[in-house]
Write a protein that holds these residues in place. Structure first.
Motif, PDB file in Angstrom:
ATOM      1  N   ALA A  78      47.445  57.463 -32.028  1.00  0.00           N
ATOM      2  CA  ALA A  78      48.584  57.329 -32.933  1.00  0.00           C
ATOM      3  C   ALA A  78      49.193  58.692 -33.259  1.00  0.00           C
ATOM      4  CB  ALA A  78      48.147  56.622 -34.219  1.00  0.00           C
ATOM      5  N   GLU A  79      48.342  59.687 -33.468  1.00  0.00           N
ATOM      6  CA  GLU A  79      48.837  61.024 -33.785  1.00  0.00           C
ATOM      7  C   GLU A  79      49.554  61.643 -32.585  1.00  0.00           C
ATOM      8  OE1 GLU A  79      45.253  62.944 -34.958  1.00  0.00           O
ATOM      9  OE2 GLU A  79      45.415  62.356 -37.051  1.00  0.00           O
ATOM     10  N   MET A  80      49.020  61.425 -31.384  1.00  0.00           N
ATOM     11  CA  MET A  80      49.646  61.996 -30.194  1.00  0.00           C
ATOM     12  C   MET A  80      51.002  61.352 -29.919  1.00  0.00           C
ATOM     13  SD  MET A  80      46.517  62.618 -27.483  1.00  0.00           S
ATOM     14  CE  MET A  80      45.371  63.983 -27.694  1.00  0.00           C
ATOM     15  N   GLU A  82      52.966  59.995 -32.127  1.00  0.00           N
ATOM     16  CA  GLU A  82      53.880  60.500 -33.155  1.00  0.00           C
ATOM     17  C   GLU A  82      54.369  61.901 -32.804  1.00  0.00           C
ATOM     18  OE1 GLU A  82      53.980  61.404 -37.989  1.00  0.00           O
ATOM     19  OE2 GLU A  82      52.202  60.519 -37.053  1.00  0.00           O
ATOM     20  N   GLY A  83      53.462  62.734 -32.284  1.00  0.00           N
ATOM     21  CA  GLY A  83      53.836  64.101 -31.914  1.00  0.00           C
ATOM     22  C   GLY A  83      54.800  64.149 -30.735  1.00  0.00           C
ATOM     23  N   ALA A  84      54.802  63.095 -29.928  1.00  0.00           N
ATOM     24  CA  ALA A  84      55.713  63.033 -28.772  1.00  0.00           C
ATOM     25  C   ALA A  84      56.944  62.205 -29.085  1.00  0.00           C
ATOM     26  CB  ALA A  84      54.982  62.438 -27.568  1.00  0.00           C
ATOM     27  N   GLY A  85      57.216  61.977 -30.359  1.00  0.00           N
ATOM     28  CA  GLY A  85      58.287  61.082 -30.766  1.00  0.00           C
ATOM     29  C   GLY A  85      59.656  61.455 -30.223  1.00  0.00           C
ATOM     30  N   ASP A  86      60.022  62.742 -30.269  1.00  0.00           N
ATOM     31  CA  ASP A  86      61.345  63.146 -29.789  1.00  0.00           C
ATOM     32  C   ASP A  86      61.496  62.858 -28.303  1.00  0.00           C
ATOM     33  OD1 ASP A  86      62.213  63.937 -32.248  1.00  0.00           O
ATOM     34  OD2 ASP A  86      61.972  66.092 -31.901  1.00  0.00           O
ATOM     35  N   PHE A  87      60.441  63.124 -27.530  1.00  0.00           N
ATOM     36  CA  PHE A  87      60.501  62.846 -26.094  1.00  0.00           C
ATOM     37  C   PHE A  87      60.637  61.349 -25.844  1.00  0.00           C
ATOM     38  CE2 PHE A  87      58.009  61.418 -22.406  1.00  0.00           C
ATOM     39  CZ  PHE A  87      58.842  61.873 -21.397  1.00  0.00           C
ATOM     40  N   THR A 105      50.269  67.546 -28.269  1.00  0.00           N
ATOM     41  CA  THR A 105      49.171  66.833 -27.619  1.00  0.00           C
ATOM     42  C   THR A 105      47.962  67.735 -27.458  1.00  0.00           C
ATOM     43  OG1 THR A 105      50.723  65.404 -26.425  1.00  0.00           O
ATOM     44  CG2 THR A 105      48.490  65.559 -25.554  1.00  0.00           C
ATOM     45  N   TRP A 106      48.191  68.974 -27.018  1.00  0.00           N
ATOM     46  CA  TRP A 106      47.075  69.897 -26.872  1.00  0.00           C
ATOM     47  C   TRP A 106      46.425  70.210 -28.212  1.00  0.00           C
ATOM     48  CZ3 TRP A 106      43.170  71.754 -24.589  1.00  0.00           C
ATOM     49  CH2 TRP A 106      42.535  72.904 -25.078  1.00  0.00           C
ATOM     50  N   THR A 107      47.220  70.418 -29.243  1.00  0.00           N
ATOM     51  CA  THR A 107      46.663  70.720 -30.565  1.00  0.00           C
ATOM     52  C   THR A 107      45.746  69.598 -31.028  1.00  0.00           C
ATOM     53  OG1 THR A 107      48.570  72.068 -31.198  1.00  0.00           O
ATOM     54  CG2 THR A 107      47.234  71.170 -32.979  1.00  0.00           C
ATOM     55  N   LEU A 108      46.174  68.358 -30.824  1.00  0.00           N
ATOM     56  CA  LEU A 108      45.366  67.213 -31.230  1.00  0.00           C
ATOM     57  C   LEU A 108      44.147  67.048 -30.332  1.00  0.00           C
ATOM     58  CD1 LEU A 108      48.339  64.845 -32.012  1.00  0.00           C
ATOM     59  CD2 LEU A 108      46.631  65.639 -33.671  1.00  0.00           C
ATOM     60  N   TRP A 109      44.329  67.253 -29.038  1.00  0.00           N
ATOM     61  CA  TRP A 109      43.186  67.201 -28.105  1.00  0.00           C
ATOM     62  C   TRP A 109      42.145  68.231 -28.526  1.00  0.00           C
ATOM     63  CZ3 TRP A 109      42.492  64.956 -22.899  1.00  0.00           C
ATOM     64  CH2 TRP A 109      41.398  65.492 -22.207  1.00  0.00           C
ATOM     65  N   HIS A 110      42.584  69.454 -28.749  1.00  0.00           N
ATOM     66  CA  HIS A 110      41.658  70.529 -29.121  1.00  0.00           C
ATOM     67  C   HIS A 110      40.990  70.231 -30.462  1.00  0.00           C
ATOM     68  CE1 HIS A 110      40.546  74.656 -30.526  1.00  0.00           C
ATOM     69  NE2 HIS A 110      40.104  74.713 -29.288  1.00  0.00           N
ATOM     70  N   GLY A 111      41.744  69.677 -31.396  1.00  0.00           N
ATOM     71  CA  GLY A 111      41.184  69.373 -32.697  1.00  0.00           C
ATOM     72  C   GLY A 111      40.143  68.271 -32.664  1.00  0.00           C
ATOM     73  N   HIS A 112      40.237  67.396 -31.663  1.00  0.00           N
ATOM     74  CA  HIS A 112      39.293  66.283 -31.532  1.00  0.00           C
ATOM     75  C   HIS A 112      38.487  66.390 -30.245  1.00  0.00           C
ATOM     76  CE1 HIS A 112      41.049  64.075 -34.933  1.00  0.00           C
ATOM     77  NE2 HIS A 112      42.236  64.451 -34.477  1.00  0.00           N
ATOM     78  N   GLN A 113      38.341  67.602 -29.718  1.00  0.00           N
ATOM     79  CA  GLN A 113      37.726  67.719 -28.401  1.00  0.00           C
ATOM     80  C   GLN A 113      36.244  67.350 -28.399  1.00  0.00           C
ATOM     81  OE1 GLN A 113      38.435  71.721 -27.054  1.00  0.00           O
ATOM     82  NE2 GLN A 113      36.617  72.539 -28.039  1.00  0.00           N
ATOM     83  N   GLY A 114      35.605  67.331 -29.556  1.00  0.00           N
ATOM     84  CA  GLY A 114      34.209  66.902 -29.601  1.00  0.00           C
ATOM     85  C   GLY A 114      34.066  65.481 -29.095  1.00  0.00           C
ATOM     86  N   VAL A 115      34.838  64.570 -29.665  1.00  0.00           N
ATOM     87  CA  VAL A 115      34.758  63.174 -29.238  1.00  0.00           C
ATOM     88  C   VAL A 115      35.346  62.995 -27.840  1.00  0.00           C
ATOM     89  CG1 VAL A 115      36.935  62.521 -30.363  1.00  0.00           C
ATOM     90  CG2 VAL A 115      35.212  60.786 -29.900  1.00  0.00           C
TER      91      VAL A 115
END
Length: 215
Positions: A78-80, A82-87, A105-115
């Motif tokens: 959902a966050e990713m 939303e972050g790609a909304g303009d595209f 997308t990268w910021t969110l991937w990196h922030g959740h990279q553990g899971v």
């Protein structure tokens, strides 16, 4: 003597319902544990203990640990999106909207990279995890495909191969590239260059070499 003017009443701070707090604690605990060890080594008991709930309390909210991971990935999805909304909406300059989506997308991937890395590590040996991961990636296909079709219909994107097939190929490029970047613990400069390269690939595939909208 006039009475003192009463002070305005401050609004009471709303607390989350206890059930919501416990569910959130289970999600946070699971993600934290997956930063420390592989998915196969994280048990329901570990999650419950880390969240401060009983084992039976865990099962009140989730049938198994896979359900927790599914919800975690759903939140990331959902966050990713939303972050790609303009595209997805085709808003603004195409090159800028693609790069903004890629950076988000990268910021969110990196922030959740553990899971995320835990899923990637487990999918090779656990068919259930592989199915869960593939289903997660497939969730991105519909909104991104719709975005490309919308821009093709408006003349902003070039005609080309089937939009869904194109999205799957581009998502695979993101997956492999972001995984490599995560495992290498890339420097900010490496991250910037990778974001630039992936953005160029997406823009070129969707809008053509110039990545500009048609007049």
């Amino acid at each position: 003597m006039a009475g003192a003017t009463p002070l305005p009443r401050l609004p009471e701070r709303r607390r989350r319902p206890v059930g919501e707090e416990r569910r959130q604690a289970l999600l946070v605990a699971t993600e934290r544990l997956l930063h420390e060890r592989p998915l196969a080594e994280v048990s329901v008991g570990d999650i419950a203990s880390a969240a401060g709930v009983t084992r039976s309390g865990f099962y009140f909210y989730y049938p198994n640990k896979a359900a927790v991971v599914t919800e975690l990935l759903g939140d990331v999805f959902a966050e990713m999106v939303e972050g790609a909304g303009d595209f997805i909406r085709g808003a603004g300059d195409p090159a800028e909207s693609v790069r903004a989506a890629m950076a988000s997308t990268w910021t969110l991937w990196h922030g959740h990279q553990g899971v995320i890395l835990a899923m990637l590590d487990a999918r090779g040996t656990d068919p259930a995890v592989r199915e869960l991961w593939d289903a997660w990636l497939d969730r991105f296909v519909e909104p991104l495909t719709e975005g490309i079709r919308r821009q093709r219909d408006s003349g902003h994107a070039l005609p080309g191969p089937d939009a869904a097939d194109l999205v799957r190929v581009l998502l695979s490029a993101n997956e492999r590239t972001f995984e490599r970047l995560s495992r290498a613990d890339g420097t900010p400069d490496e991250v910037r260059r990778v974001i630039d390269a992936l953005s160029a690939v997406w823009s070129g595939a969707i809008y053509g070499p110039t990545s500009g909208r048609k007049p």
